[in-house]
Write an enzyme that holds these catalytic residues in place. Structure first.
Site, PDB file in Angstrom:
ATOM      1  N   GLY A  89      38.917  41.615  45.201  1.00 49.09           N
ATOM      2  CA  GLY A  89      39.041  40.241  45.324  1.00 49.09           C
ATOM      3  C   GLY A  89      38.113  39.816  44.076  1.00 49.09           C
ATOM      4  N   ASN A  90      38.636  38.562  43.676  1.00 46.57           N
ATOM      5  CA  ASN A  90      38.081  37.747  42.572  1.00 46.57           C
ATOM      6  C   ASN A  90      37.981  36.323  42.614  1.00 46.57           C
ATOM      7  OD1 ASN A  90      40.418  38.097  41.179  1.00 46.57           O
ATOM      8  ND2 ASN A  90      39.765  40.249  41.260  1.00 46.57           N
ATOM      9  N   THR A 102      33.323  42.648  38.164  1.00 46.50           N
ATOM     10  CA  THR A 102      34.169  43.726  38.638  1.00 46.50           C
ATOM     11  C   THR A 102      33.130  44.728  39.505  1.00 46.50           C
ATOM     12  OG1 THR A 102      35.914  45.340  38.259  1.00 46.50           O
ATOM     13  CG2 THR A 102      34.022  45.199  36.654  1.00 46.50           C
ATOM     14  N   GLY A 103      33.917  45.575  40.355  1.00 50.50           N
ATOM     15  CA  GLY A 103      32.915  46.640  40.764  1.00 50.50           C
ATOM     16  C   GLY A 103      32.004  46.028  41.910  1.00 50.50           C
ATOM     17  N   SER A 161      38.262  42.565  36.330  1.00 48.21           N
ATOM     18  CA  SER A 161      39.511  43.248  35.516  1.00 48.21           C
ATOM     19  C   SER A 161      40.637  42.175  35.588  1.00 48.21           C
ATOM     20  CB  SER A 161      39.614  44.556  35.899  1.00 48.21           C
ATOM     21  OG  SER A 161      39.932  44.794  37.373  1.00 48.21           O
ATOM     22  N   GLU A 162      40.653  41.369  36.781  1.00 49.03           N
ATOM     23  CA  GLU A 162      41.915  40.472  37.061  1.00 49.03           C
ATOM     24  C   GLU A 162      41.658  39.219  36.388  1.00 49.03           C
ATOM     25  OE1 GLU A 162      44.535  41.615  38.071  1.00 49.03           O
ATOM     26  OE2 GLU A 162      44.221  43.025  39.534  1.00 49.03           O
ATOM     27  N   HIS A 202      41.321  34.849  44.524  1.00 52.00           N
ATOM     28  CA  HIS A 202      42.190  36.144  44.814  1.00 52.00           C
ATOM     29  C   HIS A 202      41.700  37.116  45.695  1.00 52.00           C
ATOM     30  CE1 HIS A 202      44.622  39.532  44.346  1.00 52.00           C
ATOM     31  NE2 HIS A 202      43.666  40.428  43.898  1.00 52.00           N
ATOM     32  N   HIS A 235      42.920  40.010  49.229  1.00 56.94           N
ATOM     33  CA  HIS A 235      43.650  40.676  49.889  1.00 56.94           C
ATOM     34  C   HIS A 235      43.858  40.530  51.686  1.00 56.94           C
ATOM     35  CE1 HIS A 235      42.862  43.784  46.370  1.00 56.94           C
ATOM     36  NE2 HIS A 235      43.471  42.953  45.971  1.00 56.94           N
ATOM     37  N   HIS A 238      50.465  43.523  46.814  1.00 61.22           N
ATOM     38  CA  HIS A 238      49.041  43.581  46.304  1.00 61.22           C
ATOM     39  C   HIS A 238      48.228  42.742  47.234  1.00 61.22           C
ATOM     40  CE1 HIS A 238      46.284  42.654  42.550  1.00 61.22           C
ATOM     41  NE2 HIS A 238      45.717  42.852  43.469  1.00 61.22           N
TER      42      HIS A 238
HETATM   43 ZN   LIG Z   1      43.662  42.553  43.959  1.00 64.95          ZN
END
Ligand SMILES: [Zn+2]
Length: 292
Positions: free
Chosen positions: A29-30, A45-46, A77-78, A97, A99, A160
């Site tokens: 997620g981000n 990220t991460g 990264s997104e 974002h 999931h 995704h």
């Molecule tokens: Zn994703």
């Protein structure tokens, strides 16, 4: 304007909510927030989005290049897909974002959320299409996303997850909750023999509510009401564009090809119960969306 540190804290709060509501696993997620045309805050990220503190949050420019990041942190990264949303939608202040299980299951099964099954989902989201699959962190996702941006505020990302955007962070997050709730209801009602869908007349009434309140963002209800494109006050001429007719939700506005009346006529006694119900629902939806 709220100061930057406050916004960083809000991003951490929303990250915790996303994680605690099972909308992401592990470090997925981000989240991003627009500060101005050339400065954006985003999650790194991460790291798990459930355990962030303000110093985790990075700052990038409109191309996604790092402006500021503390040692050990790199922007998501997104970030490219977030930047594409801001680029194409100047009205957007935040992108989320995640999931979420049900929405992502629909994205994996290749089933868009297009069945009109409850007032709030129809008013707040309309339809949620699926943007074609792209390899994460490449330009494929932003490129596949682009054609949906002028017409929707939420999409499923094929195989995704989901992406939502709105005027501010809270609204973008709420949209994610709404998408997931809608997906879950659709899933459960399919198990119970299939949902009973609204007919076109009821959908039109709900679209009309949305228009009447001038709710921000993009939605099938904002598409031109004039089939012949005579007064394109809603779509800015997009009704002449064949592309947009393929999007889910478009067809509901064109029952029999007649444009809805400009003024709502006085409700007949038989319609009063309906009107009252719609008014109540609207009130709730507006409260949920933080509009009143
Ligand atoms: Zn994703």
């Amino acid at each position: 304007m709220v100061n930057e540190f406050e916004i960083k804290k809000q991003i951490c709060d929303i990250g915790r909510r996303i994680y605690n509501r099972n909308m992401v696993a592990a470090n997925d997620g981000n989240i991003s927030v627009k500060l101005n045309d050339n400065e954006f805050l985003c999650t790194p990220t991460g790291v798990s989005k459930g355990f962030m503190t303000p110093e985790f949050i990075c700052k990038v420019d409109a191309q996604g290049n790092v402006i500021q990041a503390n040692p050990g942190f790199k922007p998501s990264s997104e970030i490219k897909m977030h930047m594409r949303v801001y680029q194409k939608r100047p009205d957007v202040g935040s992108v989320v974002h995640a999931h979420p299980i049900y929405a992502t299951s629909f994205a994996i099964a290749g089933i868009p959320l297009t069945q009109p099954i409850m007032p709030e989902a129809v008013i707040a989201l309309g339809c949620v299409p699926i943007a074609e699959y792209g390899t994460p962190s490449t330009m494929e996702i932003p490129d596949n996303l682009e054609k949906y941006l002028p017409y929707f505020d939420a999409v499923l990302l094929e195989n995704h997850g989901a992406l939502t955007w709105s005027t501010d962070l809270n609204a973008a997050y709420m949209k994610m909750e709404s998408v997931e709730f809608y997906a879950q209801l659709l899933y459960q009602s399919k198990l119970l023999g299939g949902p009973k869908e609204f007919d076109k007349e009821n959908i039109k009434k709900l679209y009309e509510i949305r228009r009447k309140f001038g709710m921000p963002g993009k939605h099938p209800a904002n598409l031109c009401q004039n089939k012949d494109g005579v007064n394109c006050h809603n779509c800015g001429g997009a009704c002449h564009n064949e592309e947009y007719k393929q999007f889910p939700g478009y067809q509901y506005d064109f029952v029999g090809g007649a444009a809805p009346a400009a003024e709502t006529t006085t409700a007949a006694p038989a319609a009063n119960a309906d009107a009252e119900l719609v008014a109540n629902i609207t009130k709730q939806v507006m409260a949920q969306l933080g509009l009143k």
